[in-house]
Structures are given as structure tokens and as C-alpha cells.
Write a protein that holds these residues in place. Structure first.
Motif, short mmCIF file in Angstrom:
data_model
loop_
_atom_site.label_atom_id
_atom_site.label_comp_id
_atom_site.label_asym_id
_atom_site.label_seq_id
_atom_site.Cartn_x
_atom_site.Cartn_y
_atom_site.Cartn_z
N VAL A 151 40.34 125.07 46.77
CA VAL A 151 39.97 125.56 48.10
C VAL A 151 41.17 125.35 48.99
O VAL A 151 41.69 124.24 49.10
CB VAL A 151 38.75 124.81 48.65
N GLU B 166 40.18 126.61 57.60
CA GLU B 166 38.75 126.84 57.79
C GLU B 166 37.97 126.61 56.50
O GLU B 166 36.86 126.06 56.52
CB GLU B 166 38.52 128.27 58.30
N ALA B 167 38.54 127.01 55.37
CA ALA B 167 37.84 126.82 54.10
C ALA B 167 37.68 125.33 53.77
O ALA B 167 36.62 124.90 53.30
CB ALA B 167 38.60 127.53 52.98
N VAL B 168 38.70 124.53 54.06
CA VAL B 168 38.62 123.10 53.77
C VAL B 168 37.66 122.42 54.73
O VAL B 168 36.91 121.51 54.34
CB VAL B 168 40.03 122.47 53.83
N ASP C 148 30.12 120.61 53.36
CA ASP C 148 29.27 120.73 52.17
C ASP C 148 29.25 119.44 51.37
O ASP C 148 28.19 119.01 50.88
CB ASP C 148 29.76 121.89 51.30
N SER D 258 35.02 123.76 56.06
CA SER D 258 33.68 124.10 55.56
C SER D 258 33.33 123.28 54.32
O SER D 258 32.19 122.85 54.14
CB SER D 258 33.60 125.59 55.25
N LEU D 259 34.35 123.04 53.47
CA LEU D 259 34.11 122.27 52.24
C LEU D 259 33.73 120.83 52.55
O LEU D 259 32.84 120.27 51.90
CB LEU D 259 35.35 122.33 51.36
N GLY E 134 43.32 126.56 52.79
CA GLY E 134 43.19 127.11 54.13
C GLY E 134 42.40 126.18 55.03
O GLY E 134 41.49 125.47 54.60
N VAL F 173 31.62 125.01 44.44
CA VAL F 173 32.60 125.90 45.04
C VAL F 173 33.76 126.08 44.08
O VAL F 173 34.27 125.09 43.54
CB VAL F 173 33.09 125.36 46.40
#
Length: 379
Positions: free
Chosen positions: A24, A28-30, A36, A32-33, A26, A20
Motif C-alpha cells: 500500500v 491517503e492510501a496509508v 482499517d 486509510s490502511l 501513497g 488489502v
């Protein structure tokens, strides 16, 4: 006023495992990270670090503080390149959110080394160190060891004596038996710990300055201290002679013989040193302090009592003859009582003299201050 919560990964594991682009940012982005990263390597401590960053950001949000959460992962083949990539990512986050401060979340001592990079770009309100429970003892030990090695005074106090002992141990084992070698090393370590623990090093460091000041000030105590040292050596010499002349005696008897022969000289040394201090007080014309005036009496009183007890033990063992006065033999108990009474009388006289002189000096000071005050009022 935005607080930026940054999860720092200096090793670059997050970026490599997820592919990615970093940073990263935000909520929601974190979130999701972290999924992963967990799927790629569930045992990676970075998962806990990212979750801790999310938790801190949520607490700030619950406290009505504006916050932003982000993850920074290094990229590069070298340490310099990795740190420069971290700096570029932090610059991008600062440009995007314009935060007023930051909270840095790390999971290792290596990640914590990027703190100067963050602090050079924005104020840091806190550092959150994430320690996994299974590795808490190991991590805590590492941090304590790191703090210990960073303290110069602790290093010189512990590591230097330990290193000298380890160097001496092979030499002692080569020359002596194992018991003697271990005893010597233990004695060395014990002496080093006592030397530091009793602050003897501070006293020794101040000795040259005190001697220099005493020589320049022309203090009489310098000479009397040298005389006292000489008397102490003489007392030790005669004490050793007395203990070794009578062969075949038990060790306690030899110790009492040493004390009995050395105490008069040692008491004379203490009396000489105390008189030197007393003369210095008289020369200064600032009044004699009571404890300094009492020192000579204390030296004589202690010498009398110690010699009385030593003589009592030796008379009981028939090592020395009983004391005879005017044809009358004095019993050991009576002789001991006489020495004790003499010591008490001398100490009482010293306390009385010190208190009287101290009271007179205090009255002189009060009278002098009153006279000067009246003169001031008259002017």
C-alpha cells in the motif's frame, strides 16, 4: 530525489487483518490502511508503526524533501516465502517511485531482519524502531540482550564463567555444604571477573611471545628471572616454616613471622631480577634508562623497611629477642628507625645514581648527534 518511507510487517498481520493487496503506497492510501488496521485490532503494534511512517513522511515533506510512504506486509506460509514476498513488494515500490534512498520503520526485532533485503535494492538512510510505551522496558531489554549475545567478547567474559559456575554448583552441593558450595562458586566468579577486568588475560597471552623473544635474543634477564622465582619459592617456604613453628600464636603474629622470614629472600629475588634487566640494558649499548637503574635500589630499600616493621611488631610481642650490638641492647623503636633510615638512604642513592647516569647518557647522545651533524655539513 525521492525518499521512500517503508513500514515493514514481516509477520504479515496487516495483510491478513485487512485483506488489502500489498504493498500500500501513497499518503491517503496509508492513512486509510491505518484506520482499517486499528478497527480490526486496536491493540496491534502495527498501528503505531504505520502512524510513525506517516509522521516521518510528513516531517520530510515539511523540510521540502520529496517523499513517499508505503506499507509492506509479508505473505506466505514459510519464512522464506514471506521474505520473498517482501522483496517482490519492495521491487514494485522501487519501480514505481524510483527512490534515491529509504527510511525503514519497524516495530520489532523480527521485522528488522528484512533490512538486508531492503539494503540490497536501495540505500537506507535510517531505521526507525517504534517501541510502545507500555512495552518499552521489555523491548529495550530484548534489544540489549540481543546486542549482548551478538558480542563474542562479552559472551566469553560473562557467559562462560557463569556456565562453569552453574555446572560446578550441583557437584559442590553434593560433596560439601551449601555455604561451602556458594562460597566456591562466588570465588570462581570473582576470580574470573578480576582476571578479565585487570587484563590479566592479555598479559598471559603475551607471555609466550615475550619468552620466545627473550630466548632468541639471548637476554640475561631470562636466567635472572628463573633465579628470582627460585628465591621467591625459598622465601615462601621459610616464611611458612617460621609461621608454623611457633604454635598457639595469633594470626597477626603468624603473618608477621612469615613476612619477617620471607622478606630477605623476596628482596633478593627482586634484586636479582632487577640486575638482570640492568645487564640487558648494558648489553644493548643504547644507554641505561633511569628507571631500570633505580630498580635494584628500590628492591633493597623496600626490603629493609618491610623487615624493619615486621621485626618491630615481633619484638613488641616478645616473639623474637631484642637486637644487641656490642653489648648494648637496641630498643624496638630505635631498631625500626635504623631500618627506615637505611631504606631512605638506599633509595636516595638510587635516585642520585639514576639521575647522574641519565644526565651523562643524555650528554653523550647530544655530543654524538652534534658530531654527526658537523660531519654531514663538512661533506
Amino acid at each position: 530525489m525521492t525518499t521512500l518511507v517503508i513500514c515493514v510487517d514481516r509477520s504479515g498481520a496487516i495483510g491478513r487483518k485487512t485483506s488489502v493487496p500489498m504493498p500500500v503506497a501513497g499518503w491517503e492510501a496509508v492513512r486509510s490502511l491505518v484506520t482499517d488496521v486499528g478497527l480490526a485490532d486496536p491493540e496491534d503494534a502495527s498501528v503505531n508503526c504505520i502512524l510513525e511512517a506517516l509522521r516521518v513522511a510528513r516531517e520530510l515533506r515539511d523540510e521540502r524533501e520529496e517523499s513517499a510512504v508505503a506499507v509492506v506486509s509479508a505473505a506466505g506460509d514459510s519464512r522464506v516465502g514471506a521474505d520473498r514476498s517482501v522483496a517482490a513488494q519492495i521491487d514494485a515500490l522501487v519501480e514505481r517511485y524510483e527512490p534515491s534512498s529509504a527510511i525503514v520503520v519497524v516495530d520489532s526485532a523480527d521485522d528488522e531482519r528484512v533490512m538486508p533485503i531492503v539494503e540490497s535494492r536501495l540505500p537506507v538512510d535510517g531505521v526507525d524502531r517504534v517501541v510502545v510505551r507500555q512495552a518499552r522496558d521489555l523491548e529495550s531489554t530484548y534489544y540489549l540482550l540481543k546486542q549482548f549475545l551478538g558480542d563474542e567478547e562479552l559472551r566469553s567474559t560473562v557467559l562462560v564463567p557463569l556456565g562453569i559456575a552453574l555446572l560446578l554448583l550441583p557437584a559442590l552441593l553434593f560433596r560439601f555444604s551449601a555455604a561451602v558450595a556458594l562460597a566456591g562458586v562466588a570465588g570462581l566468579l570473582g576470580a574470573a571477573l578480576l582476571y578479565k577486568g585487570l587484563a590479566i588475560d592479555e598479559y598471559v597471552a603475551d607471555v609466550p611471545e615475550r619468552v620466545r623473544e627473550a630466548l632468541y635474543a639471548g637476554q640475561v634477564s631470562v636466567v635472572t628471572y628463573v633465579v628470582a622465582a627460585g628465591l621467591s619459592l625459598v622465601g615462601g617456604f621459610f616464611g611458612v616454616l617460621a609461621a608454623t613453628e611457633t604454635g598457639g600464636q595469633p594470626d597477626p603474629v603468624e603473618a608477621m613471622l612469615f613476612v619477617y622470614a620471607a622478606v630477605p629472600w623476596l628482596a633478593g629475588a627482586a634484586l636479582t631480577a632487577a640486575l638482570g634487566r640492568l645487564l640487558d640494558e648494558l648489553i644493548r649499548d643504547e644507554g641505561i634508562r633511569s628507571h631500570v637503574l633505580n630498580l635494584p635500589f628500590v628492591a633493597v630499600a623496600v626490603g629493609l623497611v618491610v623487615r624493619g616493621f615486621a621485626g618491630y611488631f615481633l619484638e613488641q610481642e616478645r616473639v623474637i629477642d631484642q637486637f644487641t650490638f656490642a653489648g648494648v641492647t637496641v630498643a624496638p623503636g630505635q631498631r625500626l628507625a635504623a631500618f627506615i633510615v637505611a631504606g631512605i638512604v638506599v633509595s636516595i642513592v638510587g635516585v642520585k645514581v639514576a639521575s647522574d647516569v641519565g644526565a651523562d647518557a643524555l650528554e653523550d647522545v647530544i655530543d654524538r648527534d652534534g658530531t654527526e651533524g658537523r660531519r654531514g655539513e663538512g661533506r
